[in-house]
Design a protein around this motif. Sequence first.
Motif, PDB file in Angstrom:
ATOM      1  N   THR A  36       0.832  -1.196   0.000  1.00  0.00           N
ATOM      2  CA  THR A  36       0.000   0.000   0.000  1.00  0.00           C
ATOM      3  C   THR A  36       0.872   1.254   0.000  1.00  0.00           C
ATOM      4  O   THR A  36       2.017   1.227   0.453  1.00  0.00           O
ATOM      5  CB  THR A  36      -0.920   0.029   1.238  1.00  0.00           C
ATOM      6  N   SER A  42      -5.854   2.202   0.500  1.00  0.00           N
ATOM      7  CA  SER A  42      -5.365   2.524  -0.845  1.00  0.00           C
ATOM      8  C   SER A  42      -5.294   1.248  -1.693  1.00  0.00           C
ATOM      9  O   SER A  42      -5.082   1.317  -2.904  1.00  0.00           O
ATOM     10  CB  SER A  42      -3.999   3.204  -0.783  1.00  0.00           C
ATOM     11  N   TYR A 193     -10.123   7.057  -0.512  1.00  0.00           N
ATOM     12  CA  TYR A 193      -9.760   5.894  -1.317  1.00  0.00           C
ATOM     13  C   TYR A 193     -10.974   5.118  -1.804  1.00  0.00           C
ATOM     14  O   TYR A 193     -10.834   4.190  -2.603  1.00  0.00           O
ATOM     15  CB  TYR A 193      -8.844   4.962  -0.511  1.00  0.00           C
TER      16      TYR A 193
END
Length: 235
Positions: A36, A42, A193
Amino acid sequence: MQPNAEKLLDIAGITYPLIGLYDVEETKPFEPFVQTKHCLFSAYENWRCGQSVMLSKENFKCPGAGYWLCSVESMPRDKFIAFLVEKEGLKSSKPIMSRFLEVQKPYNQAHPFLVIGPLQADQYDHLKTITFFVTPDQLSFLLLGAEYPNADSNDHQVISKFGSGCSQLVSVFTDLDKPKALIGSTDIAMRRYLPPDILTLTVTKPMFERLCGLDDDSFVSKPFWKRLQNARTSS
């Protein structure tokens, strides 16, 4: 044995893969892994593609994930509290944040690795929680299912608690052996996100089994859900 969620997902119209949090000694069954950028979420698009994220006490990107999921304090407690209050403004004072951290404990790992990614049926014994990524309508559907057999208005089997997105994946549950569901992804730091109309419902294994066991005598085949679906498609 992992229950079959296909019928539940099909009726609810949920197309995003279910995401599990696993506490394991061996990570090979879950490969490939993705690193990530910082926040665990994310990986949202990576999860959609079948990839997982692996965390350990030595391997985490976000200090918050390190704390809430791996029990690692990356800075002294007083500095951590000051950061959360003065830098991020998450509680109204340092004493209140200190008290919150005393009461809300991080997850206690049983094994060296945590894996967050699409469900693996052959790893069900190591599964701790299951997360649904859902629209408000789908969330409503699942919440009704979560409370379907519950007659006790004082037993709150669906909860919502303050916390980081990663803490809402497991840390905020007090007993993973009870049927509980938690409305999550309410952390504004991680919501960037996710699509704006998506929330999460994270459930324990007993609650997952309850949801997957909903039959045609329940609301899943009754008029309310069908009318709601028709209203959305005709608007």
